[in-house]
Design an enzyme around this catalytic site. Structure first.
Site, short mmCIF file in Angstrom:
data_model
loop_
_atom_site.label_atom_id
_atom_site.label_comp_id
_atom_site.label_asym_id
_atom_site.label_seq_id
_atom_site.Cartn_x
_atom_site.Cartn_y
_atom_site.Cartn_z
N ASN A 57 -5.43 2.83 8.26
CA ASN A 57 -5.40 2.53 6.84
C ASN A 57 -4.79 3.72 6.11
O ASN A 57 -3.91 4.39 6.66
CB ASN A 57 -6.79 2.16 6.32
CG ASN A 57 -6.74 1.19 5.15
OD1 ASN A 57 -5.99 0.22 5.18
ND2 ASN A 57 -7.52 1.44 4.11
N ASN A 116 -10.01 4.95 2.56
CA ASN A 116 -8.95 4.71 1.59
C ASN A 116 -8.52 6.00 0.92
O ASN A 116 -8.27 6.99 1.59
CB ASN A 116 -9.39 3.63 0.60
CG ASN A 116 -8.72 2.29 0.88
OD1 ASN A 116 -7.52 2.24 1.14
ND2 ASN A 116 -9.48 1.22 0.86
N ASP A 155 -9.72 1.83 -4.37
CA ASP A 155 -8.83 1.74 -3.22
C ASP A 155 -8.03 3.04 -3.11
O ASP A 155 -8.61 4.09 -2.89
CB ASP A 155 -7.94 0.50 -3.38
CG ASP A 155 -7.31 0.02 -2.08
OD1 ASP A 155 -6.99 0.87 -1.23
OD2 ASP A 155 -7.12 -1.20 -1.91
N ARG A 166 -7.81 -0.63 13.11
CA ARG A 166 -6.43 -0.35 12.68
C ARG A 166 -6.40 0.86 11.77
O ARG A 166 -7.42 1.34 11.28
CB ARG A 166 -5.84 -1.56 11.95
CG ARG A 166 -6.47 -1.86 10.59
CD ARG A 166 -5.59 -2.84 9.82
NE ARG A 166 -6.14 -3.31 8.56
CZ ARG A 166 -6.03 -2.67 7.40
NH1 ARG A 166 -5.44 -1.48 7.35
NH2 ARG A 166 -6.53 -3.21 6.29
N ASP A 224 -12.69 -6.18 10.80
CA ASP A 224 -13.80 -6.92 10.17
C ASP A 224 -14.54 -6.07 9.13
O ASP A 224 -15.54 -6.52 8.57
CB ASP A 224 -14.77 -7.45 11.23
CG ASP A 224 -15.44 -6.34 12.05
OD1 ASP A 224 -15.29 -5.15 11.71
OD2 ASP A 224 -16.12 -6.67 13.04
N GLU A 267 0.84 -1.21 0.00
CA GLU A 267 0.00 0.00 0.00
C GLU A 267 0.87 1.26 0.00
O GLU A 267 2.10 1.19 0.15
CB GLU A 267 -0.91 0.03 1.24
CG GLU A 267 -2.35 -0.39 0.99
CD GLU A 267 -3.17 0.67 0.27
OE1 GLU A 267 -2.58 1.71 -0.14
OE2 GLU A 267 -4.38 0.47 0.09
#
Length: 283
Positions: free
Chosen positions: A100, A146, A194, A98, A118, A18
């Site tokens: 991103n 994202n 994304d 978390r 999840d 990423e």
């Protein structure tokens, strides 16, 4: 409209590659493996590479104006100095959540995303963090935060919450993002948007998870270029190199029963366009 001239910059097996980011001060590309807890660097001139392990999952890494790096980590945002000293700028552990993707705005603030492991709807956020550690939650009802980026004049902000299948656009000024509306909706079967980057023409390039491609859309939301790729899980893209003309693309192999050979590698399309110089984090 279609271009296929990709090359392999770094053959790797990143679980979740990423966040490609050009670091002009050191002439290197920084990219990460979120689930592998690794920060990678790549010098496109010499071919030199480094890999650094982080103590927890990492969502993004960006250069700092005063040297060092800012890290969007599982438990918050931290600062890594040039001498490897680490300290938390904003520490906010949330069980099951978390970091991103993240991006630096024209004013030098970090717009940092979070998500639940999840991927539960509403479990993630997008926050604006300044160099003094001040935090403002911009969006508090996100599933998978994202791609984030700004138009060349800084007046528009583009943003992706991947499950929506949309690239949204906001009016942006003085650290505020308002008047959210859809710019692009990715059609069923073409994957999920994304990471994104904005080029010098104001066009938006977006990586398609499960779409095996990067696409470019005009500021009006019209599709005008597609770059097919040999891996299904394409995660992010950014212009890099001394002239900001080469498009670097990160990929992932996580969740693939039989990953293609290049899944998890760093790819590049030389001479793809002209990128914008990205600001460093002002902290």
């Amino acid at each position: 409209m279609t271009a296929t001239a990709y090359e392999v910059a770094v053959r790797a097996e990143a679980e979740l590659g990423e966040g490609p980011t050009w670091d002009p001060e050191h002439g290197r590309l920084i990219w990460i493996d979120i689930l592998g807890s690794r920060i990678h660097t790549y010098d496109p001139v010499s071919g030199a590479r480094t890999v650094r392990t982080t103590p927890q999952h990492i969502g993004a890494v960006k250069p700092r104006a005063g040297g060092g790096l800012v890290l969007n980590l599982r438990d918050g945002v931290g600062l890594l100095d040039a001498d490897d000293t680490f300290r938390w700028l904003h520490h906010e552990p949330v069980p099951g959540r978390r970091a991103n993707d993240a991006a630096v705005a024209p004013d030098g603030s970090l717009w940092a995303g979070t998500m639940r492991y999840d991927e539960a709807p509403g479990g993630g956020t997008l926050s604006r963090i300044t160099g003094d550690g001040s935090v403002e939650v911009i969006l508090d009802d996100v599933a998978v935060s994202n791609g984030t980026g700004w138009s060349p004049d800084g007046r528009l902000m583009y943003y992706i919450d991947s499950p929506t299948r949309r690239i949204d656009v906001f009016d942006h000024a003085d650290g505020r993002a308002v008047n959210r509306r859809p710019l692009v909706e990715i059609e069923e079967g073409a994957g999920f948007p994304d990471g994104l980057t904005v080029d010098a023409d104001g066009c938006v390039w977006v990586a398609l998870w499960e779409g095996a491609a990067v696409r470019r859309y005009t500021p009006a939301g019209e599709l005008d270029r597609v770059i097919p790729l040999p891996v299904p899980r394409v995660t992010a893209c950014a212009f890099a190199g001394p002239g900001l003309t080469d498009l670097y693309i990160t990929t992932a192999r996580v969740g693939l029963t039989s990953p293609p050979p290049l899944a998890g590698s760093l790819l590049v399309v030389p001479g793809a366009g002209k990128g914008l110089a990205q600001p460093a984090f002002a902290g």
